[in-house]
Design an enzyme around this catalytic site. Structure first.
Site, PDB file in Angstrom:
ATOM      1  N   ASP A  18       0.821  -1.219   0.000  1.00  0.00           N
ATOM      2  CA  ASP A  18       0.000   0.000   0.000  1.00  0.00           C
ATOM      3  C   ASP A  18       0.854   1.268   0.000  1.00  0.00           C
ATOM      4  O   ASP A  18       0.384   2.337   0.366  1.00  0.00           O
ATOM      5  CB  ASP A  18      -0.904   0.005   1.231  1.00  0.00           C
ATOM      6  CG  ASP A  18      -0.110   0.065   2.535  1.00  0.00           C
ATOM      7  OD1 ASP A  18       1.049  -0.395   2.550  1.00  0.00           O
ATOM      8  OD2 ASP A  18      -0.644   0.580   3.537  1.00  0.00           O
ATOM      9  N   TYR A 138       2.314   4.933  14.437  1.00  0.00           N
ATOM     10  CA  TYR A 138       3.727   5.284  14.614  1.00  0.00           C
ATOM     11  C   TYR A 138       3.844   6.646  15.294  1.00  0.00           C
ATOM     12  O   TYR A 138       3.064   7.555  15.005  1.00  0.00           O
ATOM     13  CB  TYR A 138       4.444   5.376  13.268  1.00  0.00           C
ATOM     14  CG  TYR A 138       4.249   4.202  12.350  1.00  0.00           C
ATOM     15  CD1 TYR A 138       4.531   2.910  12.775  1.00  0.00           C
ATOM     16  CD2 TYR A 138       3.787   4.381  11.048  1.00  0.00           C
ATOM     17  CE1 TYR A 138       4.363   1.830  11.935  1.00  0.00           C
ATOM     18  CE2 TYR A 138       3.621   3.310  10.194  1.00  0.00           C
ATOM     19  CZ  TYR A 138       3.906   2.032  10.638  1.00  0.00           C
ATOM     20  OH  TYR A 138       3.726   0.969   9.793  1.00  0.00           O
ATOM     21  N   LYS A 170       0.101  -2.448  14.268  1.00  0.00           N
ATOM     22  CA  LYS A 170       1.385  -2.537  13.568  1.00  0.00           C
ATOM     23  C   LYS A 170       2.222  -1.330  13.953  1.00  0.00           C
ATOM     24  O   LYS A 170       1.769  -0.185  13.879  1.00  0.00           O
ATOM     25  CB  LYS A 170       1.159  -2.541  12.054  1.00  0.00           C
ATOM     26  CG  LYS A 170       2.440  -2.405  11.237  1.00  0.00           C
ATOM     27  CD  LYS A 170       2.134  -2.286   9.751  1.00  0.00           C
ATOM     28  CE  LYS A 170       3.402  -2.024   8.944  1.00  0.00           C
ATOM     29  NZ  LYS A 170       3.137  -1.923   7.488  1.00  0.00           N
TER      30      LYS A 170
END
Length: 262
Positions: A18, A138, A170
Site C-alpha cells: 500500500d 507510529y 502494527k
C-alpha cells in the site's frame, strides 16, 4: 481473527503493498499486478492493499489459497507526512470481501486528534460489522519528546490503538528484544505486529529483527519493501514463514531465500 492468524502458530505474516500514496511509486511497485502475484506466490497469511488495487488485482485464487485480504483505509503522503487521511470505509472493505480493515494513525502532532477521531469511528463500525481492525500506529509528530522511537513514545502509540478498540497494532521496532517486549506488554489486549522499517539493510538484518521480535512476544509481522523489492519475493515470504510459523532460525531462512533451502 482466525482467518488472519495462522492456525498452527497463532501468528500473522502479512505483506503490505500500500506504499504508493505514502511514499511514491517505488521500485518493485511500478508493475503492481506482478508485485501482488509474486508476493502471493509465497503464500503469506494476508496482504494489505488499498481498495482500488484490491478490487482489481486480489484474485479469487489468492483467497482460495488461504491468503486473507486486509483493505487499507487511510494513507499519509510526502505532502502530508504526519496525517493519515481516509481512503476507504468499512462498507467498501466488506464489499470487497476483506478479512480485516486497516487504518493508520501518526501520533505526537497537531493533527493527532483528527486521526484519533477517525480511528475511533472505524473501530465502532468495524466492531458492529464483525470485521477485525488493524492499525498502523507510529510516533511521528513534532510534539514528541526525546527519541521518536523511545519505549515511552512507542508504548503510547500502541496503547492509543488498544484504548479505542484496535485488534492488531502494527508499529516500528525499538532496536532490541527487551525494549520491544515492553511495547508489546503496553498494547494488551491488542496484538502487536512489527513493521519492516526503512530499506537499506541486508536480508539477514531483517531476519535477525524478526527472530528478536518473536522472542519479545510479537504476534506477527506486516512487512513490505524489503520483501517485494527482492528479486524473489516468493522465496522471502516462504523464508519468513519458516521463522514465524515453524520457529526456524535465521540461517535456515536465509538459505531458503537464497534458493538453497527446500
Amino acid at each position: 481473527m482466525s482467518r488472519l492468524f495462522n492456525r498452527e502458530s497463532g501468528r500473522l505474516l502479512a505483506i503490505t503493498l500500500d506504499h504508493a500514496i505514502a511514499r511514491g511509486v517505488l521500485p518493485g511497485l511500478v508493475d503492481i499486478k506482478a508485485a501482488v502475484a509474486a508476493v502471493a506466490a509465497g503464500r503469506p497469511d494476508a496482504m494489505t492493499l488499498q481498495k482500488g488495487i484490491a478490487s482489481r488485482l486480489f484474485a479469487p485464487e489468492y483467497a482460495a489459497a488461504g491468503i486473507s485480504l486486509i483493505v487499507k483505509a487511510t494513507s499519509y503522503s510526502p505532502f502530508h507526512s504526519t496525517f493519515d487521511t481516509p481512503t476507504a470505509t468499512v462498507e467498501e472493505a466488506l464489499r470487497l470481501g476483506a478479512d480485516a480493515i486497516s487504518v493508520g494513525m501518526l501520533v505526537g502532532g497537531e493533527d493527532q486528534a483528527q486521526q484519533l477521531t477517525h480511528l475511533s469511528s472505524i473501530a465502532r463500525e468495524a466492531e458492529a460489522a464483525g470485521l477485525p481492525l488493524a492499525a498502523h500506529i507510529y510516533p511521528r509528530g513534532d510534539k514528541l519528546e526525546g527519541d521518536r522511537k523511545s519505549v515511552q513514545n512507542m508504548q503510547y502509540a500502541v496503547r492509543a490503538g488498544a484504548e479505542v478498540g484496535v485488534d492488531v497494532v502494527k508499529t516500528e521496532y525499538t532496536g532490541s528484544a527487551e525494549s520491544f517486549a515492553e511495547v508489546v506488554r503496553a498494547a494488551h489486549p491488542a496484538r502487536v505486529v512489527l513493521a519492516g522499517g526503512s530499506p537499506g539493510r541486508e536480508l539477514r538484518d531483517y531476519f535477525r529483527m524478526t527472530a528478536d521480535a518473536l522472542a519479545a512476544g510479537a504476534a506477527g509481522f506486516t512487512y513490505g519493501r524489503f520483501v517485494w523489492q527482492h528479486p524473489r519475493p516468493d522465496r522471502v515470504v516462504e523464508a519468513l514463514g519458516l521463522m514465524v510459523h515453524q520457529d526456524r532460525g535465521v540461517e535456515e531462512a536465509l538459505e531458503h531465500a537464497n534458493g538453497e533451502g527446500r
